[in-house]
Design a protein around this motif. Structure first.
Motif, PDB file in Angstrom:
ATOM      1  N   MET A   1      32.859  64.713  56.700  1.00 42.24           N
ATOM      2  CA  MET A   1      33.952  63.765  56.673  1.00 42.24           C
ATOM      3  C   MET A   1      33.541  62.466  57.370  1.00 42.24           C
ATOM      4  SD  MET A   1      36.735  63.552  55.357  1.00 42.24           S
ATOM      5  CE  MET A   1      38.334  62.900  55.331  1.00 42.24           C
ATOM      6  N   ALA A   2      32.784  62.583  58.438  1.00 44.04           N
ATOM      7  CA  ALA A   2      32.324  61.382  59.130  1.00 44.04           C
ATOM      8  C   ALA A   2      31.399  60.560  58.235  1.00 44.04           C
ATOM      9  CB  ALA A   2      31.618  61.761  60.423  1.00 44.04           C
ATOM     10  N   GLY A   3      30.581  61.243  57.449  1.00 44.05           N
ATOM     11  CA  GLY A   3      29.700  60.543  56.510  1.00 44.05           C
ATOM     12  C   GLY A   3      30.490  59.790  55.446  1.00 44.05           C
ATOM     13  N   ALA A   4      31.571  60.416  54.950  1.00 49.03           N
ATOM     14  CA  ALA A   4      32.423  59.756  53.952  1.00 49.03           C
ATOM     15  C   ALA A   4      33.113  58.529  54.548  1.00 49.03           C
ATOM     16  CB  ALA A   4      33.458  60.736  53.416  1.00 49.03           C
ATOM     17  N   ALA A   5      33.528  58.629  55.807  1.00 52.24           N
ATOM     18  CA  ALA A   5      34.152  57.480  56.470  1.00 52.24           C
ATOM     19  C   ALA A   5      33.148  56.352  56.658  1.00 52.24           C
ATOM     20  CB  ALA A   5      34.732  57.908  57.809  1.00 52.24           C
ATOM     21  N   MET A   6      31.904  56.682  56.996  1.00 52.76           N
ATOM     22  CA  MET A   6      30.870  55.660  57.158  1.00 52.76           C
ATOM     23  C   MET A   6      30.526  55.003  55.825  1.00 52.76           C
ATOM     24  SD  MET A   6      30.275  55.204  60.260  1.00 52.76           S
ATOM     25  CE  MET A   6      28.852  54.169  60.123  1.00 52.76           C
ATOM     26  N   ILE A   7      30.462  55.803  54.765  1.00 54.81           N
ATOM     27  CA  ILE A   7      30.189  55.247  53.435  1.00 54.81           C
ATOM     28  C   ILE A   7      31.319  54.311  53.011  1.00 54.81           C
ATOM     29  CG2 ILE A   7      29.981  55.847  50.987  1.00 54.81           C
ATOM     30  CD1 ILE A   7      28.397  58.322  51.893  1.00 54.81           C
ATOM     31  N   ALA A   8      32.556  54.697  53.272  1.00 54.24           N
ATOM     32  CA  ALA A   8      33.696  53.851  52.933  1.00 54.24           C
ATOM     33  C   ALA A   8      33.677  52.551  53.730  1.00 54.24           C
ATOM     34  CB  ALA A   8      35.005  54.598  53.176  1.00 54.24           C
ATOM     35  N   LEU A   9      33.326  52.629  54.990  1.00 57.44           N
ATOM     36  CA  LEU A   9      33.252  51.425  55.823  1.00 57.44           C
ATOM     37  C   LEU A   9      32.126  50.506  55.360  1.00 57.44           C
ATOM     38  CD1 LEU A   9      34.506  50.018  58.255  1.00 57.44           C
ATOM     39  CD2 LEU A   9      32.860  51.193  59.694  1.00 57.44           C
ATOM     40  N   LEU A  10      30.978  51.077  55.012  1.00 60.15           N
ATOM     41  CA  LEU A  10      29.875  50.265  54.503  1.00 60.15           C
ATOM     42  C   LEU A  10      30.218  49.645  53.157  1.00 60.15           C
ATOM     43  CD1 LEU A  10      26.790  52.440  55.521  1.00 60.15           C
ATOM     44  CD2 LEU A  10      27.570  50.290  56.539  1.00 60.15           C
ATOM     45  N   ALA A  11      30.946  50.380  52.304  1.00 58.74           N
ATOM     46  CA  ALA A  11      31.385  49.821  51.024  1.00 58.74           C
ATOM     47  C   ALA A  11      32.368  48.676  51.243  1.00 58.74           C
ATOM     48  CB  ALA A  11      32.024  50.912  50.164  1.00 58.74           C
ATOM     49  N   ALA A  12      33.269  48.829  52.213  1.00 62.62           N
ATOM     50  CA  ALA A  12      34.213  47.755  52.533  1.00 62.62           C
ATOM     51  C   ALA A  12      33.474  46.533  53.051  1.00 62.62           C
ATOM     52  CB  ALA A  12      35.237  48.239  53.556  1.00 62.62           C
ATOM     53  N   PHE A  13      32.463  46.728  53.880  1.00 60.66           N
ATOM     54  CA  PHE A  13      31.651  45.606  54.356  1.00 60.66           C
ATOM     55  C   PHE A  13      30.937  44.914  53.191  1.00 60.66           C
ATOM     56  CE2 PHE A  13      30.980  47.329  58.936  1.00 60.66           C
ATOM     57  CZ  PHE A  13      32.234  46.871  59.277  1.00 60.66           C
ATOM     58  N   GLY A  14      30.477  45.706  52.233  1.00 58.02           N
ATOM     59  CA  GLY A  14      29.826  45.133  51.050  1.00 58.02           C
ATOM     60  C   GLY A  14      30.779  44.296  50.218  1.00 58.02           C
ATOM     61  N   VAL A  15      32.005  44.792  50.049  1.00 63.81           N
ATOM     62  CA  VAL A  15      33.012  44.036  49.297  1.00 63.81           C
ATOM     63  C   VAL A  15      33.365  42.749  50.030  1.00 63.81           C
ATOM     64  CG1 VAL A  15      35.408  44.085  48.496  1.00 63.81           C
ATOM     65  CG2 VAL A  15      33.932  46.048  48.103  1.00 63.81           C
ATOM     66  N   LEU A  16      33.505  42.817  51.340  1.00 65.10           N
ATOM     67  CA  LEU A  16      33.803  41.619  52.123  1.00 65.10           C
ATOM     68  C   LEU A  16      32.653  40.615  52.044  1.00 65.10           C
ATOM     69  CD1 LEU A  16      35.487  43.172  55.267  1.00 65.10           C
ATOM     70  CD2 LEU A  16      36.588  41.821  53.481  1.00 65.10           C
ATOM     71  N   ALA A  17      31.425  41.081  52.108  1.00 65.52           N
ATOM     72  CA  ALA A  17      30.274  40.186  51.985  1.00 65.52           C
ATOM     73  C   ALA A  17      30.244  39.541  50.603  1.00 65.52           C
ATOM     74  CB  ALA A  17      28.981  40.947  52.253  1.00 65.52           C
ATOM     75  N   HIS A  18      30.591  40.306  49.579  1.00 68.32           N
ATOM     76  CA  HIS A  18      30.694  39.760  48.222  1.00 68.32           C
ATOM     77  C   HIS A  18      31.762  38.664  48.172  1.00 68.32           C
ATOM     78  CE1 HIS A  18      31.014  39.598  43.864  1.00 68.32           C
ATOM     79  NE2 HIS A  18      32.319  39.776  44.003  1.00 68.32           N
ATOM     80  N   GLY A  19      32.883  38.886  48.836  1.00 72.22           N
ATOM     81  CA  GLY A  19      33.946  37.891  48.872  1.00 72.22           C
ATOM     82  C   GLY A  19      33.534  36.626  49.595  1.00 72.22           C
ATOM     83  N   VAL A  20      32.769  36.771  50.652  1.00 72.17           N
ATOM     84  CA  VAL A  20      32.296  35.590  51.395  1.00 72.17           C
ATOM     85  C   VAL A  20      31.320  34.786  50.540  1.00 72.17           C
ATOM     86  CG1 VAL A  20      30.928  34.864  53.386  1.00 72.17           C
ATOM     87  CG2 VAL A  20      32.694  36.603  53.659  1.00 72.17           C
ATOM     88  N   ARG A  21      30.474  35.470  49.775  1.00 75.96           N
ATOM     89  CA  ARG A  21      29.490  34.771  48.941  1.00 75.96           C
ATOM     90  C   ARG A  21      30.094  34.121  47.711  1.00 75.96           C
ATOM     91  NH1 ARG A  21      26.556  39.573  49.443  1.00 75.96           N
ATOM     92  NH2 ARG A  21      27.038  39.973  47.267  1.00 75.96           N
ATOM     93  N   THR A  22      31.101  34.728  47.091  1.00 78.52           N
ATOM     94  CA  THR A  22      31.551  34.269  45.774  1.00 78.52           C
ATOM     95  C   THR A  22      32.801  33.406  45.786  1.00 78.52           C
ATOM     96  OG1 THR A  22      32.807  36.299  45.400  1.00 78.52           O
ATOM     97  CG2 THR A  22      30.524  36.237  44.604  1.00 78.52           C
ATOM     98  N   ARG A  23      33.638  33.504  46.796  1.00 79.93           N
ATOM     99  CA  ARG A  23      34.884  32.720  46.781  1.00 79.93           C
ATOM    100  C   ARG A  23      34.595  31.253  47.041  1.00 79.93           C
ATOM    101  NH1 ARG A  23      39.874  34.801  46.468  1.00 79.93           N
ATOM    102  NH2 ARG A  23      40.745  32.974  47.446  1.00 79.93           N
ATOM    103  N   ARG A  24      35.356  30.403  46.362  1.00 77.36           N
ATOM    104  CA  ARG A  24      35.232  28.965  46.575  1.00 77.36           C
ATOM    105  C   ARG A  24      36.308  28.458  47.525  1.00 77.36           C
ATOM    106  NH1 ARG A  24      34.165  27.010  40.398  1.00 77.36           N
ATOM    107  NH2 ARG A  24      32.251  28.178  40.126  1.00 77.36           N
ATOM    108  N   ARG A  25      37.508  28.996  47.391  1.00 72.47           N
ATOM    109  CA  ARG A  25      38.606  28.605  48.271  1.00 72.47           C
ATOM    110  C   ARG A  25      38.972  29.789  49.142  1.00 72.47           C
ATOM    111  NH1 ARG A  25      43.790  27.047  45.733  1.00 72.47           N
ATOM    112  NH2 ARG A  25      43.521  29.097  44.889  1.00 72.47           N
ATOM    113  N   ASP A  26      39.565  29.505  50.282  1.00 72.96           N
ATOM    114  CA  ASP A  26      40.061  30.527  51.199  1.00 72.96           C
ATOM    115  C   ASP A  26      38.998  31.553  51.564  1.00 72.96           C
ATOM    116  OD1 ASP A  26      42.536  29.289  51.096  1.00 72.96           O
ATOM    117  OD2 ASP A  26      43.233  30.550  49.439  1.00 72.96           O
ATOM    118  N   VAL A  27      37.781  31.095  51.752  1.00 68.64           N
ATOM    119  CA  VAL A  27      36.701  31.999  52.132  1.00 68.64           C
ATOM    120  C   VAL A  27      36.891  32.500  53.563  1.00 68.64           C
ATOM    121  CG1 VAL A  27      35.115  30.229  52.976  1.00 68.64           C
ATOM    122  CG2 VAL A  27      34.212  32.311  51.952  1.00 68.64           C
TER     123      VAL A  27
END
Length: 108
Positions: free
Chosen positions: A1-27
């Motif tokens: 379960m701890a591994g699944a939580a870490m994978i979910a947190l790393l996936a969320a960090f990846g999505v946030l990094a994608h948002g920082v790279r691709t958004r033009r407004r409200d970054v």
């Protein structure tokens, strides 16, 4: 379960990094969420654990706001903006639009 939580947190960090790279407004929203989540994760290794409810709720709210703003909205963003469009033209029931307004006390 701890591994699944870490994978979910790393996936969320990846999505946030994608948002920082691709958004033009409200970054700032995904950037703030990424920084706050990373600081929260690092801080939980030393002092306050994310199992403390008051601490976890704040981090989860920031993470959720950042994740919701990580993707572009509108055309090509994956969502349908059909409801947001306003069409200008002739009313659907043109005969009803030409009728005079009912006088006070008059049956409609």
């Amino acid at each position: 379960m701890a591994g699944a939580a870490m994978i979910a947190l790393l996936a969320a960090f990846g999505v946030l990094a994608h948002g920082v790279r691709t958004r033009r407004r409200d970054v700032i929203v995904p950037l703030a969420a990424l920084c706050a989540s990373a600081a929260g994760a690092l801080h939980s290794l030393i002092d306050f654990s994310l199992q403390i409810t008051g601490y976890a709720v704040v981090i989860a709210a920031l993470l959720g706001a950042g994740l919701s703003q990580s993707f572009r909205s509108g055309r090509g963003g994956g969502g349908s903006d059909r409801d947001a469009r306003v069409t200008v033209g002739r009313p659907v029931n043109a005969d009803f639009a030409r009728q005079r307004p009912a006088a006070a006390g008059e049956a409609i």
